[in-house]
Design a protein around this motif. Structure first.
Motif, PDB file in Angstrom:
ATOM      1  N   HIS A 199      18.507-127.275  -5.857  1.00  7.88           N
ATOM      2  CA  HIS A 199      19.634-126.405  -6.210  1.00  7.88           C
ATOM      3  C   HIS A 199      20.917-127.223  -6.071  1.00  7.88           C
ATOM      4  O   HIS A 199      21.136-127.872  -5.039  1.00  7.88           O
ATOM      5  CB  HIS A 199      19.751-125.222  -5.247  1.00  7.88           C
TER       6      HIS A 199
ATOM      7  N   ASN B 291      14.394-125.712  -1.109  1.00  4.15           N
ATOM      8  CA  ASN B 291      13.596-124.797  -0.306  1.00  4.15           C
ATOM      9  C   ASN B 291      12.123-125.201  -0.402  1.00  4.15           C
ATOM     10  O   ASN B 291      11.641-125.561  -1.477  1.00  4.15           O
ATOM     11  CB  ASN B 291      13.774-123.362  -0.809  1.00  4.15           C
TER      12      ASN B 291
ATOM     13  N   HIS C 160      12.285-128.217  -6.893  1.00  4.76           N
ATOM     14  CA  HIS C 160      13.578-128.122  -7.566  1.00  4.76           C
ATOM     15  C   HIS C 160      14.706-128.316  -6.560  1.00  4.76           C
ATOM     16  O   HIS C 160      14.621-127.884  -5.416  1.00  4.76           O
ATOM     17  CB  HIS C 160      13.752-126.781  -8.293  1.00  4.76           C
TER      18      HIS C 160
ATOM     19  N   ASP D 168      20.742-121.864 -13.099  1.00  2.96           N
ATOM     20  CA  ASP D 168      19.938-120.844 -12.424  1.00  2.96           C
ATOM     21  C   ASP D 168      20.227-119.490 -13.064  1.00  2.96           C
ATOM     22  O   ASP D 168      21.373-119.149 -13.354  1.00  2.96           O
ATOM     23  CB  ASP D 168      20.270-120.812 -10.928  1.00  2.96           C
ATOM     24  N   VAL D 169      19.174-118.709 -13.277  1.00  7.43           N
ATOM     25  CA  VAL D 169      19.314-117.414 -13.939  1.00  7.43           C
ATOM     26  C   VAL D 169      20.018-116.393 -13.041  1.00  7.43           C
ATOM     27  O   VAL D 169      20.554-115.393 -13.528  1.00  7.43           O
ATOM     28  CB  VAL D 169      17.911-116.919 -14.394  1.00  7.43           C
TER      29      VAL D 169
ATOM     30  N   THR E 192      10.517-119.719  -3.867  1.00  7.42           N
ATOM     31  CA  THR E 192       9.879-118.663  -4.669  1.00  7.42           C
ATOM     32  C   THR E 192       9.182-119.211  -5.912  1.00  7.42           C
ATOM     33  O   THR E 192       8.334-118.530  -6.477  1.00  7.42           O
ATOM     34  CB  THR E 192      10.919-117.606  -5.100  1.00  7.42           C
ATOM     35  N   VAL E 193       9.576-120.394  -6.352  1.00  3.91           N
ATOM     36  CA  VAL E 193       8.932-121.008  -7.527  1.00  3.91           C
ATOM     37  C   VAL E 193       8.232-122.291  -7.063  1.00  3.91           C
ATOM     38  O   VAL E 193       8.902-123.218  -6.579  1.00  3.91           O
ATOM     39  CB  VAL E 193       9.958-121.327  -8.635  1.00  3.91           C
TER      40      VAL E 193
ATOM     41  N   GLY F 197      11.838-120.256   2.055  1.00  2.00           N
ATOM     42  CA  GLY F 197      12.361-119.345   1.038  1.00  2.00           C
ATOM     43  C   GLY F 197      12.078-119.788  -0.382  1.00  2.00           C
ATOM     44  O   GLY F 197      12.725-119.322  -1.327  1.00  2.00           O
TER      45      GLY F 197
HETATM   46  P1  AMP Z   1      13.681-121.035  -4.789  1.00  2.00           P
HETATM   47  O1  AMP Z   1      13.846-119.682  -4.182  1.00  2.00           O
HETATM   48  O2  AMP Z   1      14.276-122.162  -3.998  1.00  2.00           O
HETATM   49  O3  AMP Z   1      12.238-121.296  -5.164  1.00  2.00           O
HETATM   50  O4  AMP Z   1      14.527-121.027  -6.123  1.00  2.00           O
HETATM   51  C1  AMP Z   1      14.066-120.544  -7.328  1.00  2.00           C
HETATM   52  C2  AMP Z   1      15.264-120.314  -8.197  1.00  2.00           C
HETATM   53  O5  AMP Z   1      14.831-120.214  -9.544  1.00  2.00           O
HETATM   54  C3  AMP Z   1      16.039-119.029  -7.894  1.00  2.00           C
HETATM   55  O6  AMP Z   1      17.386-119.358  -7.578  1.00  2.00           O
HETATM   56  C4  AMP Z   1      15.934-118.234  -9.186  1.00  2.00           C
HETATM   57  O7  AMP Z   1      17.117-117.508  -9.479  1.00  2.00           O
HETATM   58  C5  AMP Z   1      15.665-119.310 -10.204  1.00  2.00           C
HETATM   59  N1  AMP Z   1      14.958-118.881 -11.400  1.00  2.00           N
HETATM   60  C6  AMP Z   1      13.844-118.123 -11.483  1.00  2.00           C
HETATM   61  N2  AMP Z   1      13.467-117.970 -12.760  1.00  2.00           N
HETATM   62  C7  AMP Z   1      14.359-118.662 -13.511  1.00  2.00           C
HETATM   63  C8  AMP Z   1      14.519-118.895 -14.906  1.00  2.00           C
HETATM   64  N3  AMP Z   1      13.666-118.377 -15.815  1.00  2.00           N
HETATM   65  N4  AMP Z   1      15.561-119.652 -15.328  1.00  2.00           N
HETATM   66  C9  AMP Z   1      16.436-120.175 -14.435  1.00  2.00           C
HETATM   67  N5  AMP Z   1      16.326-120.006 -13.099  1.00  2.00           N
HETATM   68  C10 AMP Z   1      15.313-119.260 -12.645  1.00  2.00           C
END
Ligand code: AMP
Length: 115
Positions: free
Chosen positions: A103, A88, A101, A32-33, A96-97, A94
Protein backbone atom coordinates in the motif's frame (compact mmCIF):
# COMPACT_ATOMS: atom_id res chain seq x y z
CA UNK A 1 -7.46 -28.62 -8.61
CA UNK A 2 -5.75 -25.23 -8.61
CA UNK A 3 -7.09 -22.56 -6.22
CA UNK A 4 -9.30 -19.80 -7.68
CA UNK A 5 -7.54 -16.68 -8.96
CA UNK A 6 -7.25 -13.82 -6.51
CA UNK A 7 -8.82 -10.49 -7.41
CA UNK A 8 -5.34 -9.10 -8.06
CA UNK A 9 -4.43 -11.97 -10.40
CA UNK A 10 -7.64 -11.19 -12.29
CA UNK A 11 -6.52 -7.55 -12.58
CA UNK A 12 -3.08 -8.71 -13.83
CA UNK A 13 -4.81 -10.90 -16.43
CA UNK A 14 -7.05 -8.02 -17.54
CA UNK A 15 -10.23 -9.81 -16.48
CA UNK A 16 -11.44 -6.99 -14.25
CA UNK A 17 -10.70 -3.28 -14.61
CA UNK A 18 -8.42 -1.21 -12.44
CA UNK A 19 -7.10 2.36 -12.56
CA UNK A 20 -3.56 1.38 -13.51
CA UNK A 21 -0.76 3.90 -12.90
CA UNK A 22 2.24 1.71 -13.76
CA UNK A 23 2.90 -1.58 -15.52
CA UNK A 24 6.07 -3.40 -16.53
CA UNK A 25 7.00 -7.03 -17.05
CA UNK A 26 7.20 -7.82 -13.35
CA UNK A 27 4.96 -5.35 -11.56
CA UNK A 28 1.61 -3.58 -11.69
CA UNK A 29 0.34 -0.57 -9.72
CA UNK A 30 -3.24 0.66 -9.51
CA UNK A 31 -5.49 2.80 -7.33
CA UNK A 32 -7.05 1.08 -4.32
CA UNK A 33 -10.80 0.72 -4.84
CA UNK A 34 -11.43 1.86 -1.25
CA UNK A 35 -8.87 4.61 -0.68
CA UNK A 36 -7.85 5.39 2.91
CA UNK A 37 -5.98 8.55 1.91
CA UNK A 38 -6.22 11.02 -1.01
CA UNK A 39 -3.51 8.94 -2.70
CA UNK A 40 -3.82 5.20 -2.09
CA UNK A 41 -2.12 2.99 -4.65
CA UNK A 42 -1.28 -0.72 -4.54
CA UNK A 43 1.99 -1.97 -6.02
CA UNK A 44 2.01 -5.70 -6.70
CA UNK A 45 4.29 -8.29 -8.32
CA UNK A 46 2.88 -10.13 -11.33
CA UNK A 47 4.43 -13.26 -9.82
CA UNK A 48 1.88 -14.99 -7.61
CA UNK A 49 3.38 -14.62 -4.12
CA UNK A 50 0.74 -14.87 -1.41
CA UNK A 51 2.48 -12.75 1.22
CA UNK A 52 5.75 -11.70 2.81
CA UNK A 53 5.52 -14.97 4.76
CA UNK A 54 6.05 -16.88 1.50
CA UNK A 55 8.89 -14.77 0.08
CA UNK A 56 11.92 -16.71 -1.11
CA UNK A 57 15.53 -15.56 -1.16
CA UNK A 58 15.36 -15.33 -4.96
CA UNK A 59 12.56 -12.74 -4.64
CA UNK A 60 14.99 -10.13 -3.23
CA UNK A 61 15.48 -8.33 -6.55
CA UNK A 62 11.74 -8.41 -7.21
CA UNK A 63 11.02 -6.73 -3.86
CA UNK A 64 13.69 -4.14 -4.56
CA UNK A 65 12.01 -3.44 -7.88
CA UNK A 66 8.60 -3.00 -6.21
CA UNK A 67 10.03 -0.40 -3.82
CA UNK A 68 11.72 1.41 -6.69
CA UNK A 69 8.29 1.62 -8.33
CA UNK A 70 6.82 2.92 -5.05
CA UNK A 71 9.44 5.68 -5.05
CA UNK A 72 8.71 6.57 -8.69
CA UNK A 73 4.95 6.71 -8.12
CA UNK A 74 5.36 8.75 -4.91
CA UNK A 75 7.32 11.28 -6.96
CA UNK A 76 4.75 11.29 -9.79
CA UNK A 77 1.93 11.75 -7.27
CA UNK A 78 3.72 14.70 -5.67
CA UNK A 79 4.08 13.11 -2.24
CA UNK A 80 6.85 15.52 -1.31
CA UNK A 81 5.64 15.82 2.28
CA UNK A 82 6.07 12.09 2.90
CA UNK A 83 3.99 8.96 2.54
CA UNK A 84 3.20 5.64 4.20
CA UNK A 85 3.97 2.17 2.83
CA UNK A 86 2.22 -0.81 4.40
CA UNK A 87 2.38 -4.55 3.71
CA UNK A 88 -0.25 -6.50 5.62
CA UNK A 89 0.53 -10.17 6.17
CA UNK A 90 -1.88 -12.91 7.18
CA UNK A 91 -4.89 -12.78 9.48
CA UNK A 92 -3.33 -10.81 12.35
CA UNK A 93 -1.75 -8.43 9.84
CA UNK A 94 -5.16 -7.66 8.37
CA UNK A 95 -4.38 -9.04 4.91
CA UNK A 96 -7.57 -9.57 2.91
CA UNK A 97 -6.19 -10.33 -0.56
CA UNK A 98 -3.72 -13.25 -0.65
CA UNK A 99 -1.45 -11.73 -3.28
CA UNK A 100 1.48 -9.71 -1.94
CA UNK A 101 0.90 -5.96 -2.26
CA UNK A 102 2.44 -2.73 -1.01
CA UNK A 103 0.00 0.00 0.00
CA UNK A 104 1.29 3.49 -0.87
CA UNK A 105 -0.69 6.21 0.92
CA UNK A 106 -0.20 9.93 1.04
CA UNK A 107 -1.50 13.49 0.72
CA UNK A 108 -2.70 13.54 4.33
CA UNK A 109 -1.03 13.15 7.73
CA UNK A 110 -1.39 9.53 8.85
CA UNK A 111 -1.68 8.48 12.48
CA UNK A 112 0.54 6.03 14.31
CA UNK A 113 0.31 3.38 15.71
CA UNK A 114 -2.23 1.61 13.50
CA UNK A 115 -5.18 -0.12 15.19
P1 AMP B 1 -5.10 -5.86 2.42
O1 AMP B 1 -6.22 -5.71 3.40
O2 AMP B 1 -3.77 -5.38 2.90
O3 AMP B 1 -5.05 -7.27 1.88
O4 AMP B 1 -5.44 -4.90 1.22
C1 AMP B 1 -6.27 -5.23 0.17
C2 AMP B 1 -6.66 -3.95 -0.50
O5 AMP B 1 -7.16 -4.25 -1.79
C3 AMP B 1 -7.76 -3.16 0.21
O6 AMP B 1 -7.27 -1.86 0.53
C4 AMP B 1 -8.89 -3.11 -0.80
O7 AMP B 1 -9.59 -1.88 -0.78
C5 AMP B 1 -8.16 -3.32 -2.10
N1 AMP B 1 -8.95 -3.90 -3.18
C6 AMP B 1 -9.77 -4.97 -3.13
N2 AMP B 1 -10.29 -5.23 -4.33
C7 AMP B 1 -9.79 -4.29 -5.18
C8 AMP B 1 -9.95 -4.01 -6.56
N3 AMP B 1 -10.75 -4.76 -7.35
N4 AMP B 1 -9.28 -2.96 -7.10
C9 AMP B 1 -8.47 -2.20 -6.33
N5 AMP B 1 -8.27 -2.42 -5.01
C10 AMP B 1 -8.92 -3.45 -4.45
Amino acid sequence: MSPPKTIFKRIIDGEIPAKIVHEDEISLAFHDVSPQAPVHILVIPKKEIRSIAELQTEDAALMGHLFAIVRKIAEEQGLTNGFRTVINTGVDGGQTVPHLHIHLMGKRALGWPPG
